[in-house]
Design an enzyme around this catalytic site. Sequence first.
Site, PDB file in Angstrom:
ATOM      1  N   CYS A   8      -0.668   2.779  -5.120  1.00 16.00           N
ATOM      2  CA  CYS A   8      -2.070   2.738  -5.572  1.00 16.00           C
ATOM      3  C   CYS A   8      -2.435   1.274  -5.784  1.00 16.00           C
ATOM      4  O   CYS A   8      -1.767   0.379  -5.235  1.00 16.00           O
ATOM      5  CB  CYS A   8      -2.276   3.589  -6.824  1.00 16.00           C
ATOM      6  SG  CYS A   8      -1.331   3.058  -8.265  1.00 16.00           S
ATOM      7  N   ASN A  11      -0.544   0.309  -9.840  1.00 12.69           N
ATOM      8  CA  ASN A  11       0.806   0.859 -10.072  1.00 12.69           C
ATOM      9  C   ASN A  11       1.052   1.159 -11.556  1.00 12.69           C
ATOM     10  O   ASN A  11       2.169   1.072 -12.045  1.00 12.69           O
ATOM     11  CB  ASN A  11       1.897  -0.080  -9.515  1.00 12.69           C
ATOM     12  CG  ASN A  11       3.287   0.535  -9.424  1.00 12.69           C
ATOM     13  OD1 ASN A  11       4.295  -0.164  -9.537  1.00 12.69           O
ATOM     14  ND2 ASN A  11       3.381   1.826  -9.230  1.00 12.69           N
ATOM     15  N   CYS A  13      -1.219   3.850 -12.988  1.00 16.16           N
ATOM     16  CA  CYS A  13      -1.829   5.176 -13.213  1.00 16.16           C
ATOM     17  C   CYS A  13      -1.360   6.176 -12.154  1.00 16.16           C
ATOM     18  O   CYS A  13      -0.466   7.000 -12.401  1.00 16.16           O
ATOM     19  CB  CYS A  13      -3.358   5.087 -13.205  1.00 16.16           C
ATOM     20  SG  CYS A  13      -4.040   3.968 -14.440  1.00 16.16           S
ATOM     21  N   ARG A  14      -1.967   6.118 -10.970  1.00 16.00           N
ATOM     22  CA  ARG A  14      -1.742   7.191 -10.003  1.00 16.00           C
ATOM     23  C   ARG A  14      -0.350   7.187  -9.378  1.00 16.00           C
ATOM     24  O   ARG A  14       0.324   8.222  -9.334  1.00 16.00           O
ATOM     25  CB  ARG A  14      -2.796   7.107  -8.889  1.00 16.00           C
ATOM     26  CG  ARG A  14      -4.185   7.442  -9.350  1.00 16.00           C
ATOM     27  CD  ARG A  14      -5.233   7.003  -8.354  1.00 16.00           C
ATOM     28  NE  ARG A  14      -5.334   5.550  -8.286  1.00 16.00           N
ATOM     29  CZ  ARG A  14      -6.104   4.888  -7.447  1.00 16.00           C
ATOM     30  NH1 ARG A  14      -6.829   5.547  -6.573  1.00 16.00           N
ATOM     31  NH2 ARG A  14      -6.142   3.574  -7.470  1.00 16.00           N
ATOM     32  N   SER A  15       0.099   6.021  -8.872  1.00 18.11           N
ATOM     33  CA  SER A  15       1.376   6.050  -8.132  1.00 18.11           C
ATOM     34  C   SER A  15       2.604   6.272  -9.033  1.00 18.11           C
ATOM     35  O   SER A  15       3.523   6.975  -8.614  1.00 18.11           O
ATOM     36  CB  SER A  15       1.536   4.830  -7.220  1.00 18.11           C
ATOM     37  OG  SER A  15       1.582   3.629  -7.935  1.00 18.11           O
ATOM     38  N   ASP A 125      -9.491   7.032  -8.687  1.00 16.54           N
ATOM     39  CA  ASP A 125      -8.948   6.042  -9.616  1.00 16.54           C
ATOM     40  C   ASP A 125      -9.397   6.386 -11.045  1.00 16.54           C
ATOM     41  O   ASP A 125     -10.598   6.356 -11.326  1.00 16.54           O
ATOM     42  CB  ASP A 125      -9.479   4.663  -9.193  1.00 16.54           C
ATOM     43  CG  ASP A 125      -8.970   3.545 -10.086  1.00 16.54           C
ATOM     44  OD1 ASP A 125      -8.329   3.835 -11.117  1.00 16.54           O
ATOM     45  OD2 ASP A 125      -9.226   2.379  -9.748  1.00 16.54           O
TER      46      ASP A 125
HETATM   47  P1  4NP Z   1      -3.990   2.696 -10.413  1.00 16.51           P
HETATM   48  O1  4NP Z   1      -5.220   2.438 -11.404  1.00 16.51           O
HETATM   49  O2  4NP Z   1      -4.314   1.972  -9.136  1.00 16.51           O
HETATM   50  O3  4NP Z   1      -3.998   4.190 -10.243  1.00 16.51           O
HETATM   51  O4  4NP Z   1      -2.758   2.167 -11.112  1.00 16.51           O
HETATM   52  C1  4NP Z   1      -5.722   1.167 -11.674  1.00 16.51           C
HETATM   53  C2  4NP Z   1      -5.090   0.369 -12.604  1.00 16.51           C
HETATM   54  C3  4NP Z   1      -5.605  -0.882 -12.890  1.00 16.51           C
HETATM   55  C4  4NP Z   1      -6.755  -1.320 -12.254  1.00 16.51           C
HETATM   56  C5  4NP Z   1      -7.384  -0.501 -11.316  1.00 16.51           C
HETATM   57  C6  4NP Z   1      -6.858   0.744 -11.027  1.00 16.51           C
HETATM   58  N1  4NP Z   1      -7.305  -2.589 -12.579  1.00 16.51           N
HETATM   59  O5  4NP Z   1      -8.380  -2.920 -12.037  1.00 16.51           O
HETATM   60  O6  4NP Z   1      -6.726  -3.328 -13.369  1.00 16.51           O
END
Ligand code: 4NP
Length: 158
Positions: A8, A11, A13-15, A125
């Site tokens: 993702c 790294n 939240c989703r992955s 997201d």
């Molecule tokens: P992820 O979520 O890609 O599912 O881990 C996010 C975590 C942080 C950010 C964006 C999405 N960020 O912009 O910091």
Amino acid sequence: MIKVLFICLGNICRSPLAQGIFEHLTMHQTEQFWADSAGTSTYHIGELPDDRAIAIAQKNDVALKHRARQIQKEDFERFDYIIAMDRANYQNILTLKARVSNTTEPKIMLMRNFDSTKGQIEVPDPYYGTPQDFEKVFEILQSCMQNFITFLREEHLS
Ligand code: 4NP
């Protein structure tokens, strides 16, 4: 051993949730399967998953111990499957792959290719969302993952 990398953006939240659910459903990295996760960004390198991801995982008996890292060139040689959470990250993976000359070719796919309720192609997201958004992400990942693991078993172990 079949090696799978979930990707993702951050790294956190989703992955890592995808990795945790995959490990949970395959009884924690048996000899047959190995999973890891990474982000395409550098934003959260070294961090534990987001508290909201940890909470929804815990509620479902899934432990998240991953520390965020960024995808690297070597990943294209180490993994059999690279599974992206959304189109932007899928594109990021392809861009990075184009800069790597490697001998092995991982299959690069979208997580929601394995969703039996067709229509949506992204795992949304949840970072700027609510705990309910994390619950929704968990549900999406759980149902996609059952199908993905069935696919891997049919493809490689039957
Ligand atoms: P992820 O979520 O890609 O599912 O881990 C996010 C975590 C942080 C950010 C964006 C999405 N960020 O912009 O910091």
